[in-house]
Enzyme design. Sequence first.
Site, PDB file in Angstrom:
ATOM      1  N   ARG A   1      -7.980  10.473  -8.322  1.00  0.00           N
ATOM      2  CA  ARG A   1      -9.165   9.812  -7.791  1.00  0.00           C
ATOM      3  C   ARG A   1     -10.357  10.762  -7.742  1.00  0.00           C
ATOM      4  NH1 ARG A   1      -8.699   7.629  -1.673  1.00  0.00           N
ATOM      5  NH2 ARG A   1     -10.817   8.116  -1.055  1.00  0.00           N
TER       6      ARG A   1
ATOM      7  N   LYS B   1       0.867  -1.186   0.000  1.00  0.00           N
ATOM      8  CA  LYS B   1       0.000   0.000   0.000  1.00  0.00           C
ATOM      9  C   LYS B   1       0.900   1.231   0.000  1.00  0.00           C
ATOM     10  CE  LYS B   1      -4.057   2.134   2.098  1.00  0.00           C
ATOM     11  NZ  LYS B   1      -3.703   3.491   1.745  1.00  0.00           N
TER      12      LYS B   1
END
Length: 606
Positions: free
Chosen positions: A322, A302
């Site tokens: 995003r 991550k």
Amino acid sequence: MEYAALADYCRQLEETDADERLVATLAELFQTADDDHLPLVVTMVRGKVAPRWESLELGVSSSLTQAAVVRATGVDPDALEDAWRDRGDLGAAAEWAVANSRQTTLFAESLTVAGVHETLRELAGYEGDGSHDRKVETVAGLVSNADAAAARYLVRTVLGYMRVGVGDGTVRDAIAEAFLDVPGEPAPGTPSATAPAVAAVERAFQVTNDYRVVAETARADGADGLAELDVELGRPVESMLARKAEGLASGLSSVARVGAEDGVEGDDGRDPADLGGPAGETETADATDEPDWRGRVLAEVKYDGIRAQAHVDGETVRLFTRRLVEVTEQFPEVVDTLRERVTAETALLDGELVGYDGETGEPVAFQEFSRRIRQEENVAGLAESVPARFHLFDCLYHDGESLFESSLSDRLGVLGETVAFDDTVCRAGSTVPDSVADARGFYRGAVDDGHEGVVLKNRAATYQPGRRVGQMLKHKPVMEPLDLVVTRAHYSEGRRSELLGRLYLAAYDPDADAFREVGRLSTGYTDEELAALTERLEELVVARDGRDVDLRPEIVLEVEYEELQSSSEYDSGFALRFPRFLGVREDLGPTDADSVSRVSELYESQ
Ligand code: AMP
């Protein structure tokens, strides 16, 4: 279509809180709109003049709107301010102002939905010197042609927040209700739509990210038409997001259980793995009653960077965040490498942009790296001092074919064939662990390398855009901070009396499209940070009462805290203990904030 007719529907929606009535009313509005107006009302009923993927901002503040209302109606500015404070909403205050206006030029022209839409889209393009005044004039022009009820919704549209209780799910259900005739089980919360009809609309929205196209197609070509819709390069899709694992061991078995058969979680949005009660950080994943997760889970690093999707169409490469904002210009080194290294003619790739220190090669903190998005000048200099690497972890479209419904393993297979990886554009670090110890070793390695943790992914699951899904779980070392929206604030006393030092924070409730408060924040920021924040928040004021202000929910803060308590003081039912400011989440919009159900899960798991 007259704007007054749309306003009338908005009023009906605002006065209803029963799901079925909301869907029925919205479906009726969609049916009433002719072919030219349908795409417009689909976004305007949510206070927008563009589809989600376009991320178009009007750039209109409440003070600008106030000035426009004063100019259009001739009401006394103080009286407008009072009306705003009493009603807690500038739209309602504008309604009052139009009803009490003495201006004779009101209603000179009739206002149509198409006219308002076009005017606001033009206004979004005003730039440079004089643009503020032009915006005031334009909004004043609209308000002066609106009747009182229309002014209420016009002003809310200008401010971008409609407050009529219509969320994405309501629009989806209403399109199915209005236009589709597909046999099947009834869909919950709708008068007569079926579950397969709702699913057809949902899929179409996932690939297009555009309810305008979905509504038009549903009306013209029904469910078969919707099934034909596909990804279009240049039109960003929503990212699939992870939920939080309750520990590595339980995360591994939980991920293996979700999404493998149909890729879709339960309708209540809960991860089926959560239904058996909170799972602790234990080694029980090895117990015989657990499904065997071995071979079925991918553990991936991550990264703490910027989520980005690359749209490659021959020589044209575009990057979107995003929040669907285009950042192609800001990452020239990544764009150039993609142009060279993507072997497919067309592709849509998903991954994380991470900044690395040009000298030490260590990953840099997100706050530092995000300068590359904020700063428009010195792009080349920043690319040199904080070079980015694009760690790819998904491929959603390849040579004309969308891959949303393929398994993660298959998509990663295609990714490998699509990109000739190098240092700048590389595959995210990953492994398929075959024991908890193995997964733990991988996780420790990721953290030791300066990354955030791991993401566990079900290898058989499909891609679910725009959802936080149980088929993908993140695991980080500490209790993660919450991302919360500032909804109200209070001016400090004493030294900081000019500053909004007490900020009320709220989590998002997607079902009601509302924000629920979870506490107030007054520590963790420096004077400079607070001054900058105050300046931004003052732009968002919708009502004042003495030293208290109500704010348009827009700014998302990252906040740490010591504990969650249950509380009757806040409408979420929870209160943060000792919250501290960590930073502004520039990359998140208000509806990306943590949800009330997430807060509730965290409360349960402490
Ligand atoms: P959070 O912002 O804490 O909810 O975490 C979700 C974010 O993790 C995503 O939006 C991605 O930007 C980021 N992320 C980093 N590495 C990965 C990965 N390997 N797979 C998926 N998401 C990742």
